[in-house]
Design a protein around this motif. Structure first.
Motif, PDB file in Angstrom:
ATOM      1  N   ARG A  80     -38.179   6.041  42.436  1.00 33.67           N
ATOM      2  CA  ARG A  80     -37.023   5.146  42.366  1.00 33.67           C
ATOM      3  C   ARG A  80     -36.979   4.300  43.636  1.00 33.67           C
ATOM      4  NH1 ARG A  80     -34.109   5.679  38.192  1.00 33.67           N
ATOM      5  NH2 ARG A  80     -32.131   4.939  38.983  1.00 33.67           N
ATOM      6  N   VAL A  81     -36.535   3.101  43.473  1.00 30.27           N
ATOM      7  CA  VAL A  81     -36.404   2.183  44.599  1.00 30.27           C
ATOM      8  C   VAL A  81     -34.920   1.995  44.890  1.00 30.27           C
ATOM      9  CG1 VAL A  81     -36.789  -0.169  45.391  1.00 30.27           C
ATOM     10  CG2 VAL A  81     -38.521   0.972  44.011  1.00 30.27           C
ATOM     11  N   ARG A  82     -34.572   2.096  46.144  1.00 28.89           N
ATOM     12  CA  ARG A  82     -33.189   1.834  46.555  1.00 28.89           C
ATOM     13  C   ARG A  82     -33.187   0.608  47.461  1.00 28.89           C
ATOM     14  NH1 ARG A  82     -29.663   6.419  45.796  1.00 28.89           N
ATOM     15  NH2 ARG A  82     -30.939   8.137  45.059  1.00 28.89           N
ATOM     16  N   ILE A  83     -32.251  -0.232  47.230  1.00 30.10           N
ATOM     17  CA  ILE A  83     -32.140  -1.445  48.039  1.00 30.10           C
ATOM     18  C   ILE A  83     -30.890  -1.327  48.899  1.00 30.10           C
ATOM     19  CG2 ILE A  83     -31.856  -3.946  48.005  1.00 30.10           C
ATOM     20  CD1 ILE A  83     -33.326  -3.905  45.288  1.00 30.10           C
ATOM     21  N   HIS A  84     -31.078  -1.542  50.181  1.00 28.10           N
ATOM     22  CA  HIS A  84     -29.963  -1.468  51.122  1.00 28.10           C
ATOM     23  C   HIS A  84     -29.948  -2.756  51.936  1.00 28.10           C
ATOM     24  CE1 HIS A  84     -27.130   0.083  54.040  1.00 28.10           C
ATOM     25  NE2 HIS A  84     -27.953  -0.276  55.002  1.00 28.10           N
TER      26      HIS A  84
ATOM     27  N   GLN B 150     -49.889  -5.841  44.973  1.00 31.05           N
ATOM     28  CA  GLN B 150     -48.970  -5.310  45.981  1.00 31.05           C
ATOM     29  C   GLN B 150     -47.548  -5.781  45.693  1.00 31.05           C
ATOM     30  OE1 GLN B 150     -50.305  -3.288  48.094  1.00 31.05           O
ATOM     31  NE2 GLN B 150     -48.568  -2.836  49.363  1.00 31.05           N
ATOM     32  N   GLY B 151     -46.646  -4.870  45.650  1.00 32.43           N
ATOM     33  CA  GLY B 151     -45.254  -5.211  45.417  1.00 32.43           C
ATOM     34  C   GLY B 151     -44.875  -5.310  43.949  1.00 32.43           C
ATOM     35  N   HIS B 152     -45.849  -5.173  43.051  1.00 32.85           N
ATOM     36  CA  HIS B 152     -45.522  -5.227  41.629  1.00 32.85           C
ATOM     37  C   HIS B 152     -44.724  -3.989  41.247  1.00 32.85           C
ATOM     38  CE1 HIS B 152     -46.186  -4.649  37.299  1.00 32.85           C
ATOM     39  NE2 HIS B 152     -46.054  -5.956  37.287  1.00 32.85           N
ATOM     40  N   GLN B 153     -43.621  -4.204  40.596  1.00 33.70           N
ATOM     41  CA  GLN B 153     -42.745  -3.084  40.229  1.00 33.70           C
ATOM     42  C   GLN B 153     -42.018  -3.449  38.964  1.00 33.70           C
ATOM     43  OE1 GLN B 153     -42.195  -0.002  40.186  1.00 33.70           O
ATOM     44  NE2 GLN B 153     -41.478   0.384  42.243  1.00 33.70           N
ATOM     45  N   SER B 154     -41.972  -2.520  38.028  1.00 27.22           N
ATOM     46  CA  SER B 154     -41.166  -2.776  36.831  1.00 27.22           C
ATOM     47  C   SER B 154     -39.728  -2.344  37.159  1.00 27.22           C
ATOM     48  CB  SER B 154     -41.706  -2.004  35.643  1.00 27.22           C
ATOM     49  OG  SER B 154     -41.685  -0.619  35.914  1.00 27.22           O
ATOM     50  N   LEU B 155     -38.798  -3.042  36.586  1.00 28.61           N
ATOM     51  CA  LEU B 155     -37.400  -2.772  36.874  1.00 28.61           C
ATOM     52  C   LEU B 155     -36.754  -2.023  35.726  1.00 28.61           C
ATOM     53  CD1 LEU B 155     -36.362  -6.231  38.351  1.00 28.61           C
ATOM     54  CD2 LEU B 155     -36.961  -4.151  39.598  1.00 28.61           C
ATOM     55  N   ALA B 156     -36.000  -1.008  36.047  1.00 28.57           N
ATOM     56  CA  ALA B 156     -35.254  -0.274  35.033  1.00 28.57           C
ATOM     57  C   ALA B 156     -34.019  -1.085  34.671  1.00 28.57           C
ATOM     58  CB  ALA B 156     -34.855   1.099  35.553  1.00 28.57           C
ATOM     59  N   ALA B 157     -33.681  -1.074  33.399  1.00 26.28           N
ATOM     60  CA  ALA B 157     -32.500  -1.825  32.944  1.00 26.28           C
ATOM     61  C   ALA B 157     -31.215  -1.110  33.280  1.00 26.28           C
ATOM     62  CB  ALA B 157     -32.577  -2.072  31.449  1.00 26.28           C
TER      63      ALA B 157
END
Length: 179
Positions: free
Chosen positions: A2-6, A172-179
């Motif tokens: 999981r990615v968290r953005i702060h 690099q940096g490719h990421q699928s996003l969860a809805a």
């Protein structure tokens, strides 16, 4: 994973604006935000206009200033940071004919002057960044077309991308996003 953005934005800085007159706030915002200062100033102008119940001052010119700031930052990354990181040789000298055009565009006083600056800038970008007319480069739609451009072009932009691909960093940096 999981990615968290702060956000690391200096939200405390907003307290510096308390009690300031609109003119003071505009100038302070420009000084506080050295990265994207023009965009921050334009956002502040739009917010002040809305708060004061008046139309924004010259929004078209403001949008152009934000685009110029964006172009400047991208050009610095393409000609200086990218080459330094990838092969150690920045291409600062390639920017010499471009940066004064951005400054002239900022200072242009009418649409004719702006149009002339934009035409000159377009020619420089075509020559030094894309090695083809900018409109033609913008028509590149698929990864295969982009790879062909990277392989046949020798501008710093293409060289940066070629180096990234050759080192296996293309995704690099490719990421699928969860809805």
């Amino acid at each position: 994973d999981r990615v968290r953005i702060h956000s690391s934005r200096p939200l405390e800085a907003t307290r510096l604006l308390d009690g300031k007159r609109p003119e003071e706030a505009r100038e302070l915002i420009r000084l506080l935000f050295t990265l994207c200062g023009e965009a921050q100033s334009r956002a502040a102008e739009a917010a002040l206009a809305q708060a004061e119940g008046r139309p924004e001052r010259n929004p078209r010119h403001g949008a152009l200033l934000v685009l110029m700031e964006n172009a400047r930052e991208h050009l610095l990354r393409v000609f200086i940071d990218g080459p330094r990181l990838l092969d150690g040789n920045d291409q600062t000298r390639q920017l010499q004919p471009i940066m004064p055009l951005l400054d002239s565009l900022r200072q242009a006083e009418n649409d004719d002057e702006r149009s002339d600056c934009i035409d000159q800038l377009d020619r420089q970008l075509a020559e030094r960044v894309f090695a083809m007319p900018t409109g033609q480069w913008l028509d590149i739609t698929g990864i295969d077309e982009l790879e062909r451009w990277i392989e046949r072009c020798e501008t710093p932009a293409a060289t940066n991308l070629h180096q990234l691909c050759r080192q296996g960093w293309a995704a690099q940096g490719h990421q699928s996003l969860a809805a």
